[in-house]
Motif scaffolding. Structure first.
Motif, PDB file in Angstrom:
ATOM      1  N   PRO A 177       0.821  -1.231   0.000  1.00 33.46           N
ATOM      2  CA  PRO A 177       0.000   0.000   0.000  1.00 33.46           C
ATOM      3  C   PRO A 177       0.846   1.269   0.000  1.00 33.46           C
ATOM      4  O   PRO A 177       0.571   2.203  -0.765  1.00 33.46           O
ATOM      5  N   ALA A 178       1.892   1.311   0.811  1.00 29.48           N
ATOM      6  CA  ALA A 178       2.735   2.511   0.877  1.00 29.48           C
ATOM      7  C   ALA A 178       3.623   2.624  -0.358  1.00 29.48           C
ATOM      8  O   ALA A 178       3.781   3.714  -0.931  1.00 29.48           O
ATOM      9  N   VAL A 179       4.192   1.492  -0.784  1.00 24.45           N
ATOM     10  CA  VAL A 179       5.100   1.505  -1.936  1.00 24.45           C
ATOM     11  C   VAL A 179       4.355   1.942  -3.203  1.00 24.45           C
ATOM     12  O   VAL A 179       4.841   2.784  -3.973  1.00 24.45           O
ATOM     13  N   ALA A 180       3.175   1.378  -3.417  1.00 20.66           N
ATOM     14  CA  ALA A 180       2.436   1.693  -4.639  1.00 20.66           C
ATOM     15  C   ALA A 180       1.945   3.140  -4.627  1.00 20.66           C
ATOM     16  O   ALA A 180       1.909   3.803  -5.672  1.00 20.66           O
ATOM     17  N   LEU A 181       1.572   3.642  -3.462  1.00 20.15           N
ATOM     18  CA  LEU A 181       1.145   5.045  -3.399  1.00 20.15           C
ATOM     19  C   LEU A 181       2.312   5.978  -3.729  1.00 20.15           C
ATOM     20  O   LEU A 181       2.149   6.959  -4.467  1.00 20.15           O
ATOM     21  N   ASP A 182       3.479   5.665  -3.194  1.00 22.43           N
ATOM     22  CA  ASP A 182       4.690   6.436  -3.520  1.00 22.43           C
ATOM     23  C   ASP A 182       4.969   6.386  -5.020  1.00 22.43           C
ATOM     24  O   ASP A 182       5.370   7.384  -5.622  1.00 22.43           O
ATOM     25  N   ALA A 183       4.797   5.200  -5.593  1.00 21.44           N
ATOM     26  CA  ALA A 183       5.054   5.028  -7.032  1.00 21.44           C
ATOM     27  C   ALA A 183       4.090   5.888  -7.846  1.00 21.44           C
ATOM     28  O   ALA A 183       4.492   6.551  -8.809  1.00 21.44           O
ATOM     29  N   ILE A 184       2.830   5.914  -7.452  1.00 16.70           N
ATOM     30  CA  ILE A 184       1.851   6.732  -8.182  1.00 16.70           C
ATOM     31  C   ILE A 184       2.215   8.216  -8.060  1.00 16.70           C
ATOM     32  O   ILE A 184       2.111   8.975  -9.028  1.00 16.70           O
ATOM     33  N   GLY A 185       2.676   8.625  -6.891  1.00 17.78           N
ATOM     34  CA  GLY A 185       3.126  10.006  -6.727  1.00 17.78           C
ATOM     35  C   GLY A 185       4.283  10.338  -7.665  1.00 17.78           C
ATOM     36  O   GLY A 185       4.323  11.413  -8.270  1.00 17.78           O
ATOM     37  N   GLU A 186       5.221   9.398  -7.808  1.00 16.59           N
ATOM     38  CA  GLU A 186       6.350   9.603  -8.721  1.00 16.59           C
ATOM     39  C   GLU A 186       5.866   9.688 -10.173  1.00 16.59           C
ATOM     40  O   GLU A 186       6.313  10.546 -10.948  1.00 16.59           O
ATOM     41  N   MET A 187       4.941   8.818 -10.521  1.00 15.70           N
ATOM     42  CA  MET A 187       4.406   8.835 -11.892  1.00 15.70           C
ATOM     43  C   MET A 187       3.722  10.171 -12.187  1.00 15.70           C
ATOM     44  O   MET A 187       3.900  10.760 -13.251  1.00 15.70           O
ATOM     45  N   LEU A 188       2.943  10.646 -11.223  1.00 12.52           N
ATOM     46  CA  LEU A 188       2.248  11.923 -11.407  1.00 12.52           C
ATOM     47  C   LEU A 188       3.257  13.063 -11.525  1.00 12.52           C
ATOM     48  O   LEU A 188       3.084  13.970 -12.354  1.00 12.52           O
ATOM     49  N   SER A 189       4.316  13.003 -10.731  1.00 11.83           N
ATOM     50  CA  SER A 189       5.302  14.086 -10.803  1.00 11.83           C
ATOM     51  C   SER A 189       6.019  14.067 -12.157  1.00 11.83           C
ATOM     52  O   SER A 189       6.412  15.105 -12.669  1.00 11.83           O
ATOM     53  N   GLN A 190       6.166  12.883 -12.748  1.00 16.48           N
ATOM     54  CA  GLN A 190       6.813  12.808 -14.065  1.00 16.48           C
ATOM     55  C   GLN A 190       5.904  13.303 -15.185  1.00 16.48           C
ATOM     56  O   GLN A 190       6.348  14.021 -16.087  1.00 16.48           O
ATOM     57  N   ARG A 191       4.645  12.910 -15.162  1.00 23.00           N
ATOM     58  CA  ARG A 191       3.774  13.156 -16.323  1.00 23.00           C
ATOM     59  C   ARG A 191       2.770  14.284 -16.122  1.00 23.00           C
ATOM     60  O   ARG A 191       2.219  14.805 -17.085  1.00 23.00           O
ATOM     61  N   GLY A 192       2.482  14.641 -14.877  1.00 20.63           N
ATOM     62  CA  GLY A 192       1.536  15.729 -14.633  1.00 20.63           C
ATOM     63  C   GLY A 192       0.112  15.339 -14.984  1.00 20.63           C
ATOM     64  O   GLY A 192      -0.216  14.162 -15.158  1.00 20.63           O
ATOM     65  N   LYS A 193      -0.729  16.349 -15.093  1.00 22.15           N
ATOM     66  CA  LYS A 193      -2.168  16.139 -15.343  1.00 22.15           C
ATOM     67  C   LYS A 193      -2.389  15.427 -16.685  1.00 22.15           C
ATOM     68  O   LYS A 193      -1.669  15.700 -17.655  1.00 22.15           O
ATOM     69  N   ALA A 194      -3.352  14.540 -16.686  1.00 25.39           N
ATOM     70  CA  ALA A 194      -3.635  13.757 -17.901  1.00 25.39           C
ATOM     71  C   ALA A 194      -3.950  14.680 -19.083  1.00 25.39           C
ATOM     72  O   ALA A 194      -4.722  15.627 -18.950  1.00 25.39           O
ATOM     73  N   ARG A 195      -3.338  14.365 -20.247  1.00 28.34           N
ATOM     74  CA  ARG A 195      -3.583  15.148 -21.462  1.00 28.34           C
ATOM     75  C   ARG A 195      -4.005  14.202 -22.594  1.00 28.34           C
ATOM     76  O   ARG A 195      -3.430  13.117 -22.752  1.00 28.34           O
ATOM     77  N   PHE A 196      -4.987  14.653 -23.344  1.00 29.64           N
ATOM     78  CA  PHE A 196      -5.541  13.838 -24.426  1.00 29.64           C
ATOM     79  C   PHE A 196      -5.187  14.442 -25.784  1.00 29.64           C
ATOM     80  O   PHE A 196      -5.002  15.649 -25.911  1.00 29.64           O
ATOM     81  N   ASP A 197      -5.159  13.555 -26.779  1.00 30.80           N
ATOM     82  CA  ASP A 197      -5.133  13.975 -28.175  1.00 30.80           C
ATOM     83  C   ASP A 197      -6.356  13.309 -28.790  1.00 30.80           C
ATOM     84  O   ASP A 197      -6.334  12.116 -29.078  1.00 30.80           O
ATOM     85  N   GLY A 198      -7.423  14.069 -28.937  1.00 30.50           N
ATOM     86  CA  GLY A 198      -8.693  13.456 -29.327  1.00 30.50           C
ATOM     87  C   GLY A 198      -9.168  12.531 -28.224  1.00 30.50           C
ATOM     88  O   GLY A 198      -9.245  12.921 -27.065  1.00 30.50           O
ATOM     89  N   GLU A 199      -9.430  11.281 -28.603  1.00 36.95           N
ATOM     90  CA  GLU A 199      -9.913  10.305 -27.615  1.00 36.95           C
ATOM     91  C   GLU A 199      -8.778   9.609 -26.871  1.00 36.95           C
ATOM     92  O   GLU A 199      -9.006   8.884 -25.907  1.00 36.95           O
ATOM     93  N   MET A 200      -7.561   9.789 -27.362  1.00 38.72           N
ATOM     94  CA  MET A 200      -6.432   9.017 -26.834  1.00 38.72           C
ATOM     95  C   MET A 200      -5.702   9.756 -25.719  1.00 38.72           C
ATOM     96  O   MET A 200      -5.429  10.951 -25.826  1.00 38.72           O
ATOM     97  N   LEU A 201      -5.363   9.008 -24.679  1.00 42.32           N
ATOM     98  CA  LEU A 201      -4.546   9.559 -23.603  1.00 42.32           C
ATOM     99  C   LEU A 201      -3.100   9.632 -24.100  1.00 42.32           C
ATOM    100  O   LEU A 201      -2.495   8.607 -24.421  1.00 42.32           O
ATOM    101  N   LYS A 202      -2.558  10.824 -24.181  1.00 41.80           N
ATOM    102  CA  LYS A 202      -1.208  10.999 -24.725  1.00 41.80           C
ATOM    103  C   LYS A 202      -0.160  11.137 -23.634  1.00 41.80           C
ATOM    104  O   LYS A 202       1.018  10.866 -23.842  1.00 41.80           O
ATOM    105  N   SER A 203      -0.592  11.589 -22.460  1.00 41.22           N
ATOM    106  CA  SER A 203       0.368  11.754 -21.367  1.00 41.22           C
ATOM    107  C   SER A 203      -0.396  11.758 -20.057  1.00 41.22           C
ATOM    108  O   SER A 203      -1.471  12.350 -19.960  1.00 41.22           O
TER     109      SER A 203
END
Ligand code: SF4
Length: 298
Positions: A177-203
């Motif tokens: 639980p702690a490791v995966a939450l930390d990992a999600i925080g790292e992923m968010l810090s790398q990619r930021g808010k979700a961005r789409f290109d049309g229907e596709m998630l691009k980042s």
């Protein structure tokens, strides 16, 4: 390729310290040679991942988490699959682009991150421009994720267990639980808010919650925890595809009920989750699991 990360392997939170270049195996059960069980277009991810063309999915063998209910058990144990060179892995990435894949979807690749980066570098050098989706069960070290910074466009990540007890019972990983939450925080810090290109998630980051039978409270706690960390900067996917495999014991030996799933959905709504995906009940079929027959590998 720099093999040092395989020599004293600490690529995932198990931190086994084994020399995989010498054929030693840790919890993930695979040596340093990249091992792949299937590489094909896959239409069954969320619509923003599969798109019209299908996601170019590469299923890696071996897994450091090894949940008891795993639906991909033959590859999680490293039994199914073929050892391949990084050159062949780069060729597979190009072949998926030629087949019309919307992206490269790397499933459970933590144990092969150095090889993946090398293969991506080769494919990029030849002009492969597919976005990269890193598809993970969430049991990731931040140090390994930082190696992927700049190479991964989309993180598709599970938050499987919110309580150490459930994580211990299902995967012998009470730190999940702690490791995966930390990992999600790292992923968010790398990619930021979700961005789409049309229907596709691009980042961005898409977090999956696979509801397990009799684990509704745990799933709600997980949702609340991830939402507290990420709010609506990530996407949420509520999954009810859990299918009991023959080896599991109660309470994991049944599908989740419609009432359990509806309760999780209502909870997500009440939290204020705005961007998410739900899953049809028909998804809970073994036939939904692709055959690990080395398609596209050799
Ligand atoms: S990748 Fe495999 S060998 Fe390396 S730390 Fe994880 S489980 Fe152990």
């Amino acid at each position: 390729m720099d093999l040092s990360a395989y020599r004293v392997c600490r690529l995932c939170p198990r931190e086994c310290g084994v020399d995989r270049t010498a054929g030693e195996k840790g919890v993930c059960g695979v040596s340093a040679e990249a091992r792949v069980a299937r590489a094909a277009l896959h239409a069954w991810e969320e619509p923003c991942i599969s798109g019209e063309g299908g996601s170019g999915t590469v299923f890696f063998s071996g897994c450091g988490l090894r949940c008891v209910f795993c639906q991909n058990r033959p590859i999680a144990l490293g039994e199914a699959g073929q050892d391949i060179s990084t050159g062949r892995l780069a060729d597979i990435f190009d072949e998926l682009e030629e087949k019309g894949a919307e992206n490269l979807n790397l499933v459970t690749g933590a144990q092969f991150v150095p090889s993946i980066l090398e293969a991506l570098s080769i494919a990029r050098g030849r002009g492969n421009r597919l976005p990269v989706v890193y598809n993970t069960g969430g049991y990731e070290r931040k140090e390994t994720l930082s190696m992927l910074k700049g190479a991964v466009d989309v993180y598709l990540v599970d938050y499987k267990y919110a309580s150490p007890r459930l994580a211990e019972d299902c995967a012998a990983a009470p730190d999940y639980p702690a490791v995966a939450l930390d990992a999600i925080g790292e992923m968010l810090s790398q990619r930021g808010k979700a961005r789409f290109d049309g229907e596709m998630l691009k980042s961005g980051v898409l977090v999956r919650f696979l509801l397990l039978p009799s684990a509704l409270l745990d799933a709600k706690l997980g949702l609340k925890r991830v939402f507290s960390l990420c709010q609506n900067r990530v996407l949420y996917s509520l999954m009810q595809q859990y299918t009991p495999m023959p080896n599991v014991k109660p309470p994991l030996d049944r599908r989740v009920s419609e009432a359990e799933y509806r309760s999780l959905f209502d909870y997500a709504d009440a939290l204020g989750i705005e961007n998410g995906y739900t899953q049809a009940r028909e998804s809970a079929k073994e036939s939904f699991i692709p055959p690990f027959d080395l398609s596209g590998v050799l």
